[in-house]
Design a protein around this motif. Structure first.
Motif, PDB file in Angstrom:
ATOM      1  N   ARG A  97      29.238  -9.329  21.208  1.00  0.00           N
ATOM      2  CA  ARG A  97      28.174 -10.299  22.402  1.00  0.00           C
ATOM      3  C   ARG A  97      27.983  -9.281  23.476  1.00  0.00           C
ATOM      4  NH1 ARG A  97      30.456 -15.356  25.720  1.00  0.00           N
ATOM      5  NH2 ARG A  97      29.261 -15.217  27.306  1.00  0.00           N
ATOM      6  N   LEU A  98      26.803  -8.437  23.775  1.00  0.00           N
ATOM      7  CA  LEU A  98      26.682  -7.381  24.320  1.00  0.00           C
ATOM      8  C   LEU A  98      25.790  -8.711  25.871  1.00  0.00           C
ATOM      9  CD1 LEU A  98      26.343  -5.517  21.831  1.00  0.00           C
ATOM     10  CD2 LEU A  98      24.802  -3.992  23.072  1.00  0.00           C
ATOM     11  N   ILE A  99      26.620  -8.210  27.109  1.00  0.00           N
ATOM     12  CA  ILE A  99      25.941  -8.739  28.214  1.00  0.00           C
ATOM     13  C   ILE A  99      25.608  -8.321  29.243  1.00  0.00           C
ATOM     14  CG2 ILE A  99      26.934 -10.254  30.091  1.00  0.00           C
ATOM     15  CD1 ILE A  99      29.633 -11.735  28.132  1.00  0.00           C
ATOM     16  N   TYR A 100      24.402  -8.117  29.364  1.00  0.00           N
ATOM     17  CA  TYR A 100      24.109  -7.113  30.290  1.00  0.00           C
ATOM     18  C   TYR A 100      23.336  -8.537  31.704  1.00  0.00           C
ATOM     19  CZ  TYR A 100      23.037  -4.091  26.997  1.00  0.00           C
ATOM     20  OH  TYR A 100      23.217  -3.007  25.955  1.00  0.00           O
ATOM     21  N   GLU A 101      23.257  -7.452  32.819  1.00  0.00           N
ATOM     22  CA  GLU A 101      22.881  -8.603  34.184  1.00  0.00           C
ATOM     23  C   GLU A 101      21.107  -7.135  34.708  1.00  0.00           C
ATOM     24  OE1 GLU A 101      24.823  -9.612  37.907  1.00  0.00           O
ATOM     25  OE2 GLU A 101      24.795  -6.870  38.011  1.00  0.00           O
ATOM     26  N   ARG A 102      20.570  -7.857  35.088  1.00  0.00           N
ATOM     27  CA  ARG A 102      19.378  -7.200  35.449  1.00  0.00           C
ATOM     28  C   ARG A 102      18.803  -7.756  36.895  1.00  0.00           C
ATOM     29  NH1 ARG A 102      13.713  -8.438  35.205  1.00  0.00           N
ATOM     30  NH2 ARG A 102      12.082  -7.074  35.317  1.00  0.00           N
ATOM     31  N   THR A 119      17.257 -12.252  39.121  1.00  0.00           N
ATOM     32  CA  THR A 119      18.673 -12.367  38.503  1.00  0.00           C
ATOM     33  C   THR A 119      18.500 -12.464  36.735  1.00  0.00           C
ATOM     34  OG1 THR A 119      19.377 -11.902  40.632  1.00  0.00           O
ATOM     35  CG2 THR A 119      20.697 -12.155  38.610  1.00  0.00           C
ATOM     36  N   ASP A 120      18.393 -11.757  35.946  1.00  0.00           N
ATOM     37  CA  ASP A 120      18.135 -11.670  34.585  1.00  0.00           C
ATOM     38  C   ASP A 120      19.369 -11.859  33.868  1.00  0.00           C
ATOM     39  OD1 ASP A 120      15.810 -12.817  34.539  1.00  0.00           O
ATOM     40  OD2 ASP A 120      15.360 -10.539  34.219  1.00  0.00           O
ATOM     41  N   GLN A 121      20.458 -12.099  33.367  1.00  0.00           N
ATOM     42  CA  GLN A 121      21.352 -12.249  32.461  1.00  0.00           C
ATOM     43  C   GLN A 121      20.931 -12.184  30.874  1.00  0.00           C
ATOM     44  OE1 GLN A 121      25.999 -14.154  32.273  1.00  0.00           O
ATOM     45  NE2 GLN A 121      24.896 -15.406  30.082  1.00  0.00           N
ATOM     46  N   ILE A 122      20.769 -11.493  30.392  1.00  0.00           N
ATOM     47  CA  ILE A 122      20.843 -11.064  28.798  1.00  0.00           C
ATOM     48  C   ILE A 122      22.066 -10.614  27.923  1.00  0.00           C
ATOM     49  CG2 ILE A 122      19.273  -9.399  27.125  1.00  0.00           C
ATOM     50  CD1 ILE A 122      17.597  -8.884  30.016  1.00  0.00           C
ATOM     51  N   GLN A 123      21.611 -11.513  26.883  1.00  0.00           N
ATOM     52  CA  GLN A 123      22.843 -11.116  25.645  1.00  0.00           C
ATOM     53  C   GLN A 123      21.884 -10.907  24.188  1.00  0.00           C
ATOM     54  OE1 GLN A 123      26.707 -14.032  26.544  1.00  0.00           O
ATOM     55  NE2 GLN A 123      24.379 -15.387  27.017  1.00  0.00           N
ATOM     56  N   ILE A 141      18.163 -15.732  30.511  1.00  0.00           N
ATOM     57  CA  ILE A 141      19.220 -16.921  31.198  1.00  0.00           C
ATOM     58  C   ILE A 141      17.596 -16.023  32.611  1.00  0.00           C
ATOM     59  CG2 ILE A 141      19.915 -18.550  33.047  1.00  0.00           C
ATOM     60  CD1 ILE A 141      22.296 -18.444  30.996  1.00  0.00           C
ATOM     61  N   ARG A 142      17.169 -16.426  33.343  1.00  0.00           N
ATOM     62  CA  ARG A 142      16.844 -16.027  34.826  1.00  0.00           C
ATOM     63  C   ARG A 142      16.948 -17.009  36.172  1.00  0.00           C
ATOM     64  NH1 ARG A 142      10.958 -13.313  33.518  1.00  0.00           N
ATOM     65  NH2 ARG A 142      12.813 -11.873  33.106  1.00  0.00           N
ATOM     66  N   ILE A 143      17.007 -16.521  36.957  1.00  0.00           N
ATOM     67  CA  ILE A 143      16.896 -16.948  38.093  1.00  0.00           C
ATOM     68  C   ILE A 143      16.431 -16.306  39.091  1.00  0.00           C
ATOM     69  CG2 ILE A 143      18.624 -16.896  40.258  1.00  0.00           C
ATOM     70  CD1 ILE A 143      21.043 -17.708  38.334  1.00  0.00           C
ATOM     71  N   VAL A 144      15.106 -17.479  40.113  1.00  0.00           N
ATOM     72  CA  VAL A 144      14.384 -16.803  40.289  1.00  0.00           C
ATOM     73  C   VAL A 144      14.520 -17.010  41.558  1.00  0.00           C
ATOM     74  CG1 VAL A 144      11.786 -16.398  41.492  1.00  0.00           C
ATOM     75  CG2 VAL A 144      12.249 -16.371  38.933  1.00  0.00           C
ATOM     76  N   ASP A 145      14.990 -16.425  42.990  1.00  0.00           N
ATOM     77  CA  ASP A 145      14.915 -17.253  44.161  1.00  0.00           C
ATOM     78  C   ASP A 145      15.764 -18.546  44.128  1.00  0.00           C
ATOM     79  OD1 ASP A 145      13.345 -14.945  45.623  1.00  0.00           O
ATOM     80  OD2 ASP A 145      11.498 -15.846  45.531  1.00  0.00           O
ATOM     81  N   GLY A 146      17.505 -18.354  43.253  1.00  0.00           N
ATOM     82  CA  GLY A 146      17.727 -19.012  43.422  1.00  0.00           C
ATOM     83  C   GLY A 146      17.978 -20.452  42.328  1.00  0.00           C
ATOM     84  N   LYS A 147      16.464 -20.266  41.673  1.00  0.00           N
ATOM     85  CA  LYS A 147      16.049 -21.246  40.516  1.00  0.00           C
ATOM     86  C   LYS A 147      16.049 -20.482  39.097  1.00  0.00           C
ATOM     87  CE  LYS A 147      12.604 -24.303  39.711  1.00  0.00           C
ATOM     88  NZ  LYS A 147      11.349 -25.029  40.198  1.00  0.00           N
ATOM     89  N   THR A 148      17.616 -21.558  38.333  1.00  0.00           N
ATOM     90  CA  THR A 148      17.096 -21.460  36.867  1.00  0.00           C
ATOM     91  C   THR A 148      16.200 -22.159  36.291  1.00  0.00           C
ATOM     92  OG1 THR A 148      20.108 -21.353  37.886  1.00  0.00           O
ATOM     93  CG2 THR A 148      18.843 -21.016  35.280  1.00  0.00           C
ATOM     94  N   GLU A 149      15.596 -20.476  35.292  1.00  0.00           N
ATOM     95  CA  GLU A 149      14.931 -20.929  34.395  1.00  0.00           C
ATOM     96  C   GLU A 149      15.337 -21.467  33.196  1.00  0.00           C
ATOM     97  OE1 GLU A 149      11.950 -18.026  34.300  1.00  0.00           O
ATOM     98  OE2 GLU A 149      11.045 -18.628  35.656  1.00  0.00           O
ATOM     99  N   PRO A 150      14.720 -22.431  32.555  1.00  0.00           N
ATOM    100  CA  PRO A 150      15.256 -22.889  30.925  1.00  0.00           C
ATOM    101  C   PRO A 150      15.644 -21.479  30.354  1.00  0.00           C
ATOM    102  CG  PRO A 150      13.706 -24.087  31.715  1.00  0.00           C
ATOM    103  CD  PRO A 150      13.900 -22.566  32.448  1.00  0.00           C
ATOM    104  N   ALA A 179      11.849  -8.621  29.673  1.00  0.00           N
ATOM    105  CA  ALA A 179      13.258  -7.340  30.053  1.00  0.00           C
ATOM    106  C   ALA A 179      14.252  -7.696  28.498  1.00  0.00           C
ATOM    107  CB  ALA A 179      13.829  -8.148  31.152  1.00  0.00           C
ATOM    108  N   ALA A 180      14.285  -8.523  27.896  1.00  0.00           N
ATOM    109  CA  ALA A 180      15.582  -8.448  26.922  1.00  0.00           C
ATOM    110  C   ALA A 180      15.040  -7.478  26.350  1.00  0.00           C
ATOM    111  CB  ALA A 180      15.277  -9.678  26.085  1.00  0.00           C
ATOM    112  N   PHE A 181      14.104  -7.077  25.269  1.00  0.00           N
ATOM    113  CA  PHE A 181      13.545  -6.558  24.577  1.00  0.00           C
ATOM    114  C   PHE A 181      13.261  -4.887  24.897  1.00  0.00           C
ATOM    115  CE2 PHE A 181      12.044 -10.573  22.438  1.00  0.00           C
ATOM    116  CZ  PHE A 181      12.936 -10.304  21.472  1.00  0.00           C
ATOM    117  N   ASP A 182      13.266  -4.764  25.603  1.00  0.00           N
ATOM    118  CA  ASP A 182      13.226  -3.237  26.865  1.00  0.00           C
ATOM    119  C   ASP A 182      14.612  -2.403  26.345  1.00  0.00           C
ATOM    120  OD1 ASP A 182      10.757  -3.409  27.215  1.00  0.00           O
ATOM    121  OD2 ASP A 182      11.405  -3.327  29.762  1.00  0.00           O
ATOM    122  N   LEU A 183      16.179  -3.509  26.186  1.00  0.00           N
ATOM    123  CA  LEU A 183      17.171  -2.849  26.305  1.00  0.00           C
ATOM    124  C   LEU A 183      17.394  -3.012  24.214  1.00  0.00           C
ATOM    125  CD1 LEU A 183      19.382  -5.810  28.316  1.00  0.00           C
ATOM    126  CD2 LEU A 183      18.652  -3.222  29.039  1.00  0.00           C
TER     127      LEU A 183
END
Length: 518
Positions: A97-102, A119-123, A141-150, A179-183
C-alpha cells in the motif's frame, strides 16, 4: 565499445560525449586533429576538431606494434561516467500500500492570483500478481479549499515497465484521475538503452516524451526523469493545454518517490503547479489482498453493468423507472457486502458510486424523455454542408448501416470522442459502414479549427441546424442507423473505443451476401 579492427593503426583516437559515453574511434588523420598523444598511462584530453564543444578525444600511440594494451590502459584511465544503469523497473509485492500526498495551487494564468488550493491523498494498492502483471487499485481523495470530494477509484493491470491495461468500463471513470496515474509512469525500455523514450498512448491517446537524467546528485538511488505531454489527437493543442514535470524513481523501493508537475490551460486561463511525495509504504497480509482482489473483479463487473443500464435509459425510455432502480441496487448491494469486510478500500468507492447513482436518477429520467423521439424511430433526413462548403445529403450515407456522432468543439469529451471515432472506423475494417461526425456548433469557424486540429481522417458535416429538430442529449452522442433508416442504438458519453460496443450490433445488420471482414 565496438570490437577493435583487425589492423591496429599507429595512432588511435577515442571520442566521448560530455557525459562520458563512447562515440567513435578512428585515426588521428581521420578526425583532423594534430598528433598530441599519450603513452597509455597519462591521457591527454582535448576537444576534437569538428566535434561540438565538450566532446573530448583521447589520442594514443601504440608503444608495441600489434598490441593494443596502451589503448586499453588509456580507456581504463579515461575519466568517463559510470556505466549505464539498469533500466528502473516497477516491482510490487502483493499487499503493498503506497500512500502519497499531493499539494497543488491553481492560479490565474495572467495575474498568478491564487484561485484554489488542492490536497490529494493518493493510494496505490497491490492486490494480486497475474503472470507478468500486477492487479492494482488506485484511489484518490481530493480536498479543494477544505471541502472533501467523493473517493474515486480505478482498477488496472500494470507490468514492470508500467504499461497499463484498463477495462473500457473503468476507463470512462478515470478522466479526473490524472494526478494519480502520473505516479504510475511507463519507464524506459531496456533495448535500445536510450535515455529518451515516448510512452504508449493512454486512454485519451496522449503520450509522454521522457528523458532520464541518471542518479540524483543528493540521493544516488533516485533516478530523475523529466516528461512533457504530447497529444497526437490534437485535443491538447486545441484547448491550449500544456503539461510537463519531473519525477524521481527510487531504485530501492521500486516506485516513485517524488513528482513535480505544471499544467497550463489557456482556455481556462489557469496554471496548476503541484508537488507529490511518497508519505509511506505499508503492507497487508496476502490473505487480506486476496479478498480485495475479489472485490476488484466485482467492482469492474458493476461498472460494466452500470454502463449497460445507462445505455438502457436512452434506448428503452419506457423502462426508465426499472432502470434507475437497478442502477441504485448495483452499488447498494456491493457497498453493503463490502461493509462487512473491515478496512476495504473499495467500501468508500462503492458508497461514492451509490450516491452518484441515486443523484443521477432525475438526469436519467430527463435523458429518457428526450430520447423517446429516437428510440426505435426513423432517423430524420438532412441536407447539410461539409467544412468545404459542399452540400451533402443523409441519403448519400444511409444506403448501408451508418454511425452518426454528434459532437461540439465546446465539449472536451466531444473533442476526445473524435479519436474514439477514428478507432471505430479502423475497427470496422472492410465492413460497408460509414462513420459520420456531425458538429453542432453555431460558430462554424471554431468548428473548422477543431476539425483541422482533432478530426483528421473522419467525415464531417456542419449540423448546427439540427439542434432544433434532432438535438442530441449531450456531447458526445452516438447513434447507429440501419440501411432502412431506423435508429437501432444510441450511446451517450465518451469511451476510449466504441468498436467493441458497436460491432455486435452492426454485424447482424449487414447483408448476408456481404459478410463482414475483420
Amino acid at each position: 565499445m565496438p570490437p577493435l579492427p583487425g589492423v591496429i593503426p599507429e595512432v588511435w583516437s577515442v571520442t566521448f560525449s560530455p557525459d562520458g559515453q563512447f562515440l567513435a574511434t578512428g585515426t588521428a588523420g581521420a578526425i583532423g586533429v594534430p598528433e598530441k598523444m599519450c603513452d597509455g598511462s597519462q591521457p591527454q584530453l582535448r576537444q576534437a576538431a569538428g566535434h561540438p564543444r565538450g566532446y573530448d578525444t583521447c589520442m594514443c600511440r601504440r608503444k608495441h606494434p600489434g598490441r593494443v594494451l596502451p589503448l586499453m590502459l588509456c580507456l581504463a584511465s579515461f575519466p568517463t561516467a559510470a556505466p549505464a544503469q539498469t533500466a528502473p523497473r516497477w516491482a510490487f509485492h502483493v499487499g503493498d500500500r503506497l500512500i502519497y500526498e499531493r499539494r497543488a495551487v491553481v492560479a490565474a494564468l495572467d495575474t498568478h492570483a491564487v484561485r484554489e488550493h488542492i490536497t490529494d491523498q493518493i493510494q496505490i494498492w497491490c492486490l494480486e500478481k497475474r503472470g507478468d502483471e500486477w492487479l492494482l487499485l488506485v484511489d484518490l481523495i481530493r480536498i479543494v479549499d477544505g471541502k472533501t470530494e467523493p473517493t474515486r477509484g480505478a482498477v488496472l493491470l500494470i507490468d514492470d515497465r508500467g504499461r497499463r491495461h484498463i477495462e473500457p468500463a473503468v476507463a470512462t471513470h478515470v478522466a479526473d484521475m490524472d494526478a494519480a496515474f502520473d505516479l504510475l509512469p511507463e519507464l524506459r525500455p531496456s533495448l535500445p538503452p536510450a535515455q529518451r523514450w515516448t510512452t504508449a498512448p493512454d486512454s485519451f491517446g496522449r503520450r509522454w516524451d521522457c528523458t532520464e537524467h541518471g542518479p540524483d546528485p543528493q540521493r544516488a538511488q533516485l533516478v530523475r526523469v523529466t516528461f512533457t505531454l504530447t497529444d497526437p489527437t490534437g485535443v491538447a493543442s486545441f484547448v491550449g493545454e500544456q503539461r510537463s514535470g519531473t519525477y524521481w524513481f527510487d531504485t530501492q523501493t521500486n516506485c516513485i518517490a517524488r513528482l513535480e508537475s505544471e499544467l497550463q490551460h489557456t482556455a481556462a486561463g489557469v496554471i496548476v503547479q503541484s508537488k507529490t511525495r511518497l508519505h509511506e509504504i505499508r503492507h497487508n497480509k496476502p490473505g487480506w489482498a486476496a479478498l480485495r482482489a475479489d472485490e476488484a473483479r466485482r467492482y469492474v463487473v458493476a461498472l460494466g453493468n452500470e454502463e449497460r443500464l445507462l445505455a438502457d435509459a436512452v434506448n428503452r425510455p419506457a423502462e426508465i423507472e426499472l432502470t434507475t432502480g437497478k442502477l441504485t441496487r448495483i452499488w447498494s448491494s456491493l457497498a453493503a457486502d463490502i461493509n462487512e469486510r473491515l478496512n476495504s478500500p473499495f467500501r468508500p468507492i462503492a458508497l461514492a458510486c451509490q450516491s452518484r447513482a441515486m443523484g443521477s436518477a432525475a438526469v436519467l429520467r430527463e435523458a429518457a424523455r428526450r430520447s423517446e423521439r429516437w428510440a426505435g424511430a426513423r432517423a430524420a433526413a438532412w441536407s447539410l454542408s461539409d467544412p468545404a462548403g459542399r452540400r451533402v445529403q443523409s441519403a448519400e450515407f444511409r444506403a448501408r448501416p451508418t454511425v452518426e456522432l454528434f459532437w461540439s468543439a465546446d465539449s472536451l469529451w466531444g473533442l476526445r470522442a473524435l479519436e474514439s471515432a477514428r478507432k471505430l472506423q479502423q475497427g470496422l475494417g472492410e465492413r460497408p459502414v460509414r462513420v459520420i461526425c456531425l458538429n453542432m456548433d453555431k460558430d462554424h469557424a471554431r468548428a473548422a479549427r477543431a476539425i483541422d486540429a482533432c478530426g483528421a481522417g473522419l467525415t464531417h458535416v456542419l449540423a448546427e441546424s439540427l439542434s432544433l429538430t434532432e438535438p442530441p442529449m449531450d456531447f458526445p452522442t452516438l447513434r447507429l442507423i440501419d440501411a432502412a433508416g431506423m435508429i437501432r442504438y444510441v450511446y451517450v458519453g465518451w469511451r476510449p473505443d466504441y468498436t467493441d460496443l458497436l460491432l455486435p450490433l452492426i454485424d447482424p445488420l449487414l447483408p448476408r451476401s456481404e459478410p463482414a471482414q475483420p
